[in-house]
Design a protein around this motif. Structure first.
Motif, mmCIF file in Angstrom:
data_model
loop_
_atom_site.group_PDB
_atom_site.id
_atom_site.type_symbol
_atom_site.label_atom_id
_atom_site.label_comp_id
_atom_site.label_asym_id
_atom_site.label_seq_id
_atom_site.Cartn_x
_atom_site.Cartn_y
_atom_site.Cartn_z
ATOM 1 N N MET A 3 45.936 30.354 -26.967
ATOM 2 C CA MET A 3 45.241 31.315 -27.731
ATOM 3 C C MET A 3 46.233 31.953 -28.704
ATOM 4 S SD MET A 3 42.630 32.617 -24.817
ATOM 5 C CE MET A 3 41.625 33.548 -25.944
ATOM 6 N N LEU A 26 42.375 40.526 -26.010
ATOM 7 C CA LEU A 26 42.038 40.563 -24.579
ATOM 8 C C LEU A 26 42.691 41.790 -23.901
ATOM 9 C CD1 LEU A 26 42.549 36.731 -23.843
ATOM 10 C CD2 LEU A 26 40.539 38.230 -23.334
ATOM 11 N N GLY A 36 31.475 42.336 -23.459
ATOM 12 C CA GLY A 36 30.171 41.978 -23.695
ATOM 13 C C GLY A 36 30.074 40.848 -24.646
ATOM 14 N N LYS A 41 29.944 41.213 -27.846
ATOM 15 C CA LYS A 41 30.662 41.739 -29.346
ATOM 16 C C LYS A 41 31.665 40.667 -29.457
ATOM 17 C CE LYS A 41 31.973 46.135 -28.980
ATOM 18 N NZ LYS A 41 31.553 46.623 -27.768
ATOM 19 N N TRP A 42 31.841 40.278 -30.817
ATOM 20 C CA TRP A 42 32.839 39.477 -31.082
ATOM 21 C C TRP A 42 34.160 40.123 -30.559
ATOM 22 C CZ3 TRP A 42 32.432 34.762 -32.483
ATOM 23 C CH2 TRP A 42 33.342 34.134 -33.170
ATOM 24 N N GLY A 43 35.000 39.045 -30.140
ATOM 25 C CA GLY A 43 36.140 39.345 -29.536
ATOM 26 C C GLY A 43 37.180 40.173 -30.222
ATOM 27 N N GLY A 78 33.769 33.073 -29.126
ATOM 28 C CA GLY A 78 34.568 34.022 -29.810
ATOM 29 C C GLY A 78 34.257 35.437 -29.294
ATOM 30 N N THR A 79 33.189 35.575 -28.293
ATOM 31 C CA THR A 79 32.929 36.930 -28.130
ATOM 32 C C THR A 79 33.845 37.320 -26.786
ATOM 33 O OG1 THR A 79 31.325 36.331 -26.358
ATOM 34 C CG2 THR A 79 30.467 36.570 -28.419
ATOM 35 N N GLU A 80 33.528 38.783 -26.519
ATOM 36 C CA GLU A 80 34.665 39.279 -25.542
ATOM 37 C C GLU A 80 34.598 38.460 -24.458
ATOM 38 O OE1 GLU A 80 34.416 43.645 -26.983
ATOM 39 O OE2 GLU A 80 33.135 43.161 -25.307
ATOM 40 N N ILE A 81 33.354 38.191 -23.896
ATOM 41 C CA ILE A 81 33.143 37.227 -22.535
ATOM 42 C C ILE A 81 33.774 36.028 -22.932
ATOM 43 C CG2 ILE A 81 31.578 36.503 -20.798
ATOM 44 C CD1 ILE A 81 29.750 38.880 -21.175
ATOM 45 N N SER A 110 35.976 34.817 -24.881
ATOM 46 C CA SER A 110 37.226 34.785 -25.010
ATOM 47 C C SER A 110 38.202 34.663 -23.532
ATOM 48 C CB SER A 110 37.842 36.011 -25.677
ATOM 49 O OG SER A 110 37.434 36.029 -27.063
ATOM 50 N N ALA A 111 37.412 35.899 -22.702
ATOM 51 C CA ALA A 111 37.856 35.583 -21.339
ATOM 52 C C ALA A 111 37.759 34.627 -20.518
ATOM 53 C CB ALA A 111 37.094 36.895 -20.506
#
Ligand SMILES: Nc1ncnc2c1ncn2[C@@H]1O[C@H](COP(=O)(O)OP(=O)(O)O)[C@@H](O)[C@H]1O
Ligand SMILES: [Mg+2]
Lengths: 264, 292
Positions: free
Chosen positions: A97, A105, A114, A116-118, B148-151, B153-154
Motif C-alpha cells: 500500500m 490507516l 466505516g 467513508k473514503w479511506g 477504497g473505503t476505511e473498511i 483499506s483495512a
C-alpha cells in the motif's frame, strides 16, 4: 500513565520447552517519562512490550494504561492508546500500500471505521506536512508503495504512524537494530524529536548501551525475566557504559551477554 | 463467442477468488462449494417460480453465509484457512443436495436473468455477453469504491501485514471474515449466472473451480497486469475470458475434454512455480554476466 503490576509470563507451560520469560515484573511510567530498556539476549524485553501491547496475555499480574485496566483487552483494542514500532522494518507497515494509505490507516487508530473514503484531501495535506519534517523527501512520494522504501525510511514512517494519533504510551522495540549506524542515528533523532514535541510517555528497548544512556530520563535493565536496575534523574545523566557493565555484573553475577551491545 | 460469454460469467468468480487469494492472501477452497451452491439456490428458486433476479440475489446471500462459515472456523476456532475452506466445501456438498433435492436441475424453458434481453431479439449468447459485461463493470466499480473505503483499506492491509493492522487498532478476525463473505457471495452469484446460461445446475459443477479461478487470476495478471485496483480487476475479467478462449482452442485442436482438468492443473502449477524457475535462472544469469 503505564503501570505494570507484578506480571508473569510463561511460554509453553507444562512442556519440556517451558520458559519463564517474565517473573514478577513491575514498573511504572509517569506521564512524559522516556525510559530506555536494555538487557541481554532473551532477557524478556520484547516479551514485556508484547505483554503491554496485548500480543500475549499475562499469566499473573495486571497492566494499567492511564488508570484503565487493560489486562484482559485484546491487542487491537489496546492499540487505540498505544503506538508501536518493531525491530523488523517490514512489521510496521503494509508493503503493497502507498505511504499515504498507510498513514491514513494509522490516523484512524482507535476510531470506528466505516464506508467513508479511506483518505481525505485535508488528511493528505496534513500527512504531507508531517512527512516534510522527517526530511527524507517522502512528502513528494506519497502514493509510492511502502515496499519500495529503504529500512530506515520505513522505520521513520512507522514512527510517524505510531505518533500521528497521539498515543498514551509509545513502545519501541529495538527499532533501529536492523539499520546501518548512520540511518539508525537519524531514526533516533526523529524519535527524540517526536517524543519531545508530543511529550510522549515512551518505553524504548535498545541493544546499544550508549543510546540507552544518551536518550531518555530513565534507564531500566532486565536480566532473565526480571528488572535488575532502574536508574534515573541525575544518576542517569552521569552514567557511563563502564558503570553500567560493572553494575550489571554486580547485580547478576554474570558478564553482560549481548554481543551487539558490546560491539557497538 | 460462447467462450467469451462463459468467460464473463466466470470473471465474477475470478474476482471472488482474487479477493481471497490476492487481497487477503488466503487460498480459500470454499469456492468449490459456494459456486455450486449459487447454482443450486438459483435453480431451485427459479423452478419454484421465484423471479430470476431475486433468485440470483438469494444465491449471493447463500454464498455469503458459506464465506461466514469458513471465516468463523478459521478465526474463532483457529482452524488453518485452507482446512476451514475444505471443511465448508465438503459440508456444502450435502447442503447443495438438500437445496436441490436431487443432484441436478434442468432450467430448460424457464425464465432467466437473460430473458429480457433475449426478448429484445438478441440470441442467448449475445444476451449473456451484454448482461455479463454490464454486470462485471458494475461489480468492478462497486468493489473499487468499497476497497477504497476505511473498511476496504483495512481488509487490503490485513492480507498485507496483519501485525500492522492489529497495531492500528483493527480486529483482523473481522476483516478476514468480511473478505471471505464478499468473495464467496460473488462466487455463488457467478454460479447462479452460469447455471442460468447453461440451463442446468449440477451438484458437481464446483469441482476444480478453484483451479480455474486461479488460472484466470494468473493469466489476467501476467497478460494484462497493472497496478491500479480498478484496472487490476479489469485484467482479471480479461484473464477469465482468455482462459475460456484457450480452453476452446485446445479442445478444437483435439484435446479430449476429459483431459481438460489435468491441462488446467499443469498450467496453474507451472504459473505458480514461475518464481522458483526464476530464482534458478537468476544465478545463471549473473554467472553469465561475470563471464562477460
Ligand atoms: N512466542 C514465544 N514462544 C516461546 N518462547 C518465547 C516466545 N517469545 C519469547 N520467548 C522466550 O522468552 C525469552 C525472552 O524473549 P524476548 O522477550 O524476546 O527477549 P529479548 O529481551 O531478547 O527481547 C527467550 O528465552 C525467548 O526464547
Ligand atoms: Mg527482543
Amino acid at each position: 500513565m503505564l503501570l505494570v503490576n507484578g506480571i508473569y509470563k510463561v511460554f509453553n507451560a507444562g512442556t519440556v520447552n517451558e520458559k519463564t520469560a517474565l517473573q514478577d515484573v513491575s514498573v511504572e511510567l509517569k506521564e512524559g517519562d522516556f525510559v530506555t530498556l536494555i538487557g541481554g539476549n532473551g532477557a524478556g524485553k520484547s516479551t514485556l512490550l508484547n505483554c503491554v501491547a496485548g500480543v500475549y496475555g499475562v499469566d499473573r499480574g495486571s497492566i494499567l494504561i492511564d488508570n484503565n485496566d487493560v489486562t484482559r483487552l485484546p491487542e487491537h483494542k489496546r492499540a487505540a492508546v498505544l503506538g508501536r514500532v518493531f525491530q523488523d522494518p517490514m512489521m510496521g507497515t503494509a508493503a503493497n500500500m502507498g505511504i499515504e494509505e498507510n498513514l491514513a490507516l494509522a490516523y484512524r487508530r482507535g476510531q470506528r471505521r466505516g464506508l467513508k473514503w479511506g483518505i481525505s484531501r485535508k488528511e493528505r495535506e496534513l500527512f504531507r506536512q508531517q512527512l516534510k519534517r522527517l526530511e527524507l523527501g517522502l512528502e513528494d512520494r506519497m502514493t509510492v508503495k511502502v515496499g519500495l522504501l529503504s529500512g530506515g525510511q520505513r522505520q521513520a514512517l512507522t514512527l510517524l504512524m505510531a505518533t500521528l494519533k497521539k498515543p498514551k504510551v509509545l513502545l519501541l522495540d529495538e527499532h533501529t537494530a536492523a539499520l546501518d549506524p548512520k540511518t539508525a542515528n537519524r531514526v533516533l533523532e526523529i524519535t527524540e524529536q517526536l517524543v519531545k514535541e508530543n511529550n510522549l510517555t515512551t518505553l524504548m528497548v535498545t541493544h546499544n548501551m550508549r543510546d540507552a544512556i544518551r536518550h531518555g530520563n530513565r534507564l531500566i535493565m532486565m536480566h532473565e525475566g526480571r528488572i535488575i536496575l532502574d536508574i534515573n534523574g541525575q544518576e542517569k545523566k552521569k552514567l557511563t557504559v563502564e558503570d553500567l557493565l560493572e553494575r550489571f555484573g554486580r547485580v547478576s553475577g554474570e558478564e553482560f551477554a549481548n554481543d551487539r551491545a558490546l560491539l557497538s | 463467442m460462447g467462450a467469451v460469454s462463459l468467460g464473463l460469467l466466470w470473471a465474477v468468480m475470478t474476482i471472488g477468488v482474487f479477493i481471497t487469494y490476492r487481497v487477503l492472501n488466503i487460498a480459500d477452497l470454499t469456492v468449490e462449494g459456494s459456486i455450486a451452491m449459487g447454482a443450486a439456490i438459483a435453480a431451485k428458486c427459479i423452478i419454484s417460480g421465484i423471479n430470476p433476479y431475486l433468485a440470483t440475489c438469494l444465491a449471493l446471500l447463500g454464498g455469503m453465509a458459506a464465506g461466514l462459515a469458513t471465516g468463523l472456523l478459521h478465526t474463532q476456532l483457529k482452524i488453518p484457512a485452507l482446512l476451514s475452506g475444505i471443511l465448508t466445501m465438503i459440508a456444502l456438498w450435502s447442503v447443495n443436495l438438500r437445496i436441490m433435492g436431487t443432484s441436478n436441475i434442468s432450467l430448460l424453458r424457464m425464465g432467466t436473468v437473460y430473458q429480457p434481453l433475449e426478448n429484445l431479439g438478441l440470441n442467448k449468447t449475445y444476451a449473456i455477453i451484454v448482461l455479463g459485461l454490464l454486470f462485471v463493470f458494475a461489480l468492478i466499480t462497486i468493489l473499487y469504491w468499497f476497497f477504497g473505503t476505511e473498511i476496504g483499506s483495512a481488509i487490503r492491509a490485513t492480507g498485507n501485514n496483519p501485525h500492522m493492522v492489529r497495531a492500528q487498532g483493527i480486529n483482523t478476525n473481522t476483516t478476514i471474515i468480511l473478505g471471505l463473505i464478499i468473495s464467496n457471495g460473488l462466487v455463488a452469484m457467478s454460479g447462479a449466472l452460469i447455471a442460468q446460461s447453461q440451463s442446468y445446475s449440477d451438484v458437481q459443477m464446483g469441482t476444480g473451480a478453484i483451479i480455474i479461478g486461479l488460472a484466470s487470476v494468473i493469466i489476467g495478471e501476467v497478460l494484462f497486469g497493472s497496478r491500479n485496483f480498478y484496472t487490476r480487476m479489469v485484467s482479471l475479467m480479461l484473464g477469465a475470458v482468455t482462459y475460456r478462449i484457450i480452453i476452446a482452442l485446445v479442445l478444437k485442436m483435439g484435446m479430449p475434454a476429459n483431459d481438460l482438468k489435468l491441462f488446467t492443473a499443469l498450467t496453474v502449477a507451472f504459473a505458480l512455480s514461475l518464481p522458483v524457475f526464476k530464482s534458478y535462472l537468476n544465478p545463471l544469469r549473473s554467472l553469465f554476466k561475470e563471464v562477460e
